[in-house]
Design an enzyme around this catalytic site. Structure first.
Site, PDB file in Angstrom:
ATOM      1  N   GLU A 120      -3.157   8.320  -4.070  1.00  0.00           N
ATOM      2  CA  GLU A 120      -2.083   7.419  -3.658  1.00  0.00           C
ATOM      3  C   GLU A 120      -1.122   7.135  -4.811  1.00  0.00           C
ATOM      4  O   GLU A 120      -0.740   6.007  -5.087  1.00  0.00           O
ATOM      5  CB  GLU A 120      -2.693   6.157  -3.028  1.00  0.00           C
ATOM      6  CG  GLU A 120      -3.490   6.594  -1.804  1.00  0.00           C
ATOM      7  CD  GLU A 120      -4.326   5.521  -1.139  1.00  0.00           C
ATOM      8  OE1 GLU A 120      -4.608   4.507  -1.792  1.00  0.00           O
ATOM      9  OE2 GLU A 120      -4.699   5.724   0.019  1.00  0.00           O
ATOM     10  N   ASP A 168      -0.434  11.480  -3.164  1.00  0.00           N
ATOM     11  CA  ASP A 168      -1.546  12.419  -3.263  1.00  0.00           C
ATOM     12  C   ASP A 168      -2.858  11.759  -2.843  1.00  0.00           C
ATOM     13  O   ASP A 168      -2.872  10.658  -2.296  1.00  0.00           O
ATOM     14  CB  ASP A 168      -1.632  12.982  -4.688  1.00  0.00           C
ATOM     15  CG  ASP A 168      -1.906  11.907  -5.744  1.00  0.00           C
ATOM     16  OD1 ASP A 168      -2.165  10.738  -5.392  1.00  0.00           O
ATOM     17  OD2 ASP A 168      -1.873  12.256  -6.947  1.00  0.00           O
ATOM     18  N   GLU A 214     -17.586   3.916  -6.394  1.00  0.00           N
ATOM     19  CA  GLU A 214     -16.437   4.819  -6.428  1.00  0.00           C
ATOM     20  C   GLU A 214     -16.373   5.560  -7.754  1.00  0.00           C
ATOM     21  O   GLU A 214     -16.108   6.767  -7.806  1.00  0.00           O
ATOM     22  CB  GLU A 214     -15.145   4.033  -6.205  1.00  0.00           C
ATOM     23  CG  GLU A 214     -13.893   4.883  -6.149  1.00  0.00           C
ATOM     24  CD  GLU A 214     -12.668   4.076  -5.763  1.00  0.00           C
ATOM     25  OE1 GLU A 214     -12.033   4.414  -4.752  1.00  0.00           O
ATOM     26  OE2 GLU A 214     -12.357   3.092  -6.476  1.00  0.00           O
ATOM     27  N   TRP A 255       0.848  -1.191   0.000  1.00  0.00           N
ATOM     28  CA  TRP A 255       0.000   0.000   0.000  1.00  0.00           C
ATOM     29  C   TRP A 255       0.875   1.229   0.000  1.00  0.00           C
ATOM     30  O   TRP A 255       2.052   1.171   0.342  1.00  0.00           O
ATOM     31  CB  TRP A 255      -0.987   0.018   1.176  1.00  0.00           C
ATOM     32  CG  TRP A 255      -2.194   0.803   0.797  1.00  0.00           C
ATOM     33  CD1 TRP A 255      -2.476   2.102   1.086  1.00  0.00           C
ATOM     34  CD2 TRP A 255      -3.248   0.357  -0.037  1.00  0.00           C
ATOM     35  NE1 TRP A 255      -3.651   2.494   0.485  1.00  0.00           N
ATOM     36  CE2 TRP A 255      -4.145   1.430  -0.206  1.00  0.00           C
ATOM     37  CE3 TRP A 255      -3.534  -0.866  -0.676  1.00  0.00           C
ATOM     38  CZ2 TRP A 255      -5.298   1.334  -0.977  1.00  0.00           C
ATOM     39  CZ3 TRP A 255      -4.682  -0.960  -1.430  1.00  0.00           C
ATOM     40  CH2 TRP A 255      -5.546   0.129  -1.576  1.00  0.00           C
TER      41      TRP A 255
END
Length: 397
Positions: free
Chosen positions: A173, A170, A328, A120
């Site tokens: 990601e 940001d 999303e 991640w």
């Protein structure tokens, strides 16, 4: 995109479903998962969570918002030693790896997410600024005593005041090598909020104010091209997250020259009903994001373009499925459709319901005075004060 606007019944259905999704998704700890049905989003981000808490604070669910703030405060104070170590390392001039900084996402019980099975993109500062901002908004709105979060607020201010100018990932990601204008706007808004809360001692308040000035100066020097804000310092690209620099974070006055040029750049490049993240976006093919359409509508409402704001609310509602769930992103107008299948194969269908999408719908609805009933029966919303009193130099008033 559907070719007809939502009727009032659709708006009311999505409004009710948004409340249901967020309240049902909130963990007993107070954390909001990004999307309980999407494996890699079964964590709590301070960025998503701050906007979700803001929506709950606005629509009569103050206890839900306060529970999230309690959870954030516990997460941050539990890492007091870690923050202290980072500050000492920075003061000593040591090189600090990204992995040493505070995470961007946490398990719902407040522990660090396990990164052994999946990579991640963890060093992000925007969420910590956003949390300070939404704590201030909540305390102001409900006239609540913020001292219950004082220790966490102070720790967060110290952390951001020391590391605000570090390149980091940001909102999306991506691009950890850059300093992102929307990240700086979130930090600026958060530090200003912390100052107004009155929880800082004299020295830290002075430092906080100085950093706010420095952020505005660096954005003035390096974050503007062709009259508009840019995706990152020294660049020229446009990103939808720049809308947040205007509303709600007010890094520049919402109706000033820079804001008008930034809005125009967004409208001309990545907004046409829905809003894309940025022109080169390939995530799931680069679709339109309901939460960004609502963010644009929020700004329209703030500057008095209510007809445009209503159109954004209708567009967002039209993206809901039969249950009223908002995803999303939607695939009706992909920028790079050749990339969509590879993301579906990697992580499955697009995340839905996304709590951040539902939260932004509620925020825009509140900004327009819509409370789940017919629009004409809703009162005009109370104007929200600007969250900045230090416009960029040269900005028209």
């Amino acid at each position: 995109m559907r070719d007809r606007p939502s009727d009032t019944g659709v708006l009311a259905k999505v409004y009710a479903r948004s409340l249901e999704v967020i309240l049902a998704g909130q963990a007993a700890s107070g954390a909001y998962p990004a999307c309980p049905a999407y494996p890699v989003y079964r964590y709590s981000w301070l960025r998503d969570g701050s906007f979700i808490a803001e929506s709950m604070s606005r629509v009569g669910q103050a206890d839900s918002a306060a529970a999230f703030h309690d959870w954030c405060a516990a997460v941050i104070t539990a890492r007091e030693d870690r923050i202290g170590s980072l500050l000492r390392a920075a003061d000593a001039g040591e090189t600090i790896p990204r992995s040493a900084f505070l995470p961007t996402r946490y398990r719902l019980d407040g522990t660090d997410a396990d990164t052994s099975d999946e990579q991640w993109w963890d060093f992000q500062l925007d969420g910590y600024g956003m949390w300070l901002w939404t704590v201030g908004e909540h305390a102001r709105r409900h006239q609540s005593d913020p001292r219950r979060w004082q220790k966490a607020v102070v720790l967060t201010v110290r952390y951001l005041a020391r590391f605000w100018d570090r390149p980091c990932y940001d909102w999306w990601e991506e691009h950890p090598e850059e300093r992102h204008t929307s990240t700086l706007a979130a930090i600026h808004a958060g530090l200003r909020s912390a100052l107004r809360l009155g929880l800082l001692d004299t020295e830290l308040a002075r430092t906080c104010s100085t950093v706010c000035d420095q952020i505005q100066q660096v954005v003035q020097r390096e974050g503007i091209a062709e009259g508009h804000l840019t995706k990152w310092l020294g660049g020229r690209a446009v990103d939808a997250s720049l809308i947040a620099c205007l509303t709600p974070f007010a890094l520049v006055p919402a109706e000033g020259d820079i804001a008008e040029s930034t809005l125009r750049a967004v409208e001309e490049t990545i907004a046409h009903g829905g809003v894309h993240r940025y022109a080169a976006d390939t995530f799931y093919g680069g679709g339109e994001w309901p939460l960004l359409a609502a963010l644009l509508g929020w700004h329209y409402a703030r500057i008095g373009s209510r007809e445009k704001a209503w159109r954004q609310l209708h567009w967002v509602a039209d993206q809901a499925d039969a249950r009223g769930d908002l995803p999303e992103q939607v695939p009706d107008h992909l920028l790079h459709p050749e990339y969509r299948l590879q993301w579906i194969q990697k992580w499955g269908p697009v995340a839905s319901p996304l709590l951040w999408s539902h939260a932004m719908f509620l925020i825009l609805a509140d900004e327009l005075g819509f409370t789940g009933e017919a629009p004409g029966s809703s009162p005009e919303p109370t104007p929200h004060p600007s969250t900045t009193d230090t416009p960029l130099r040269g900005e028209s008033q």
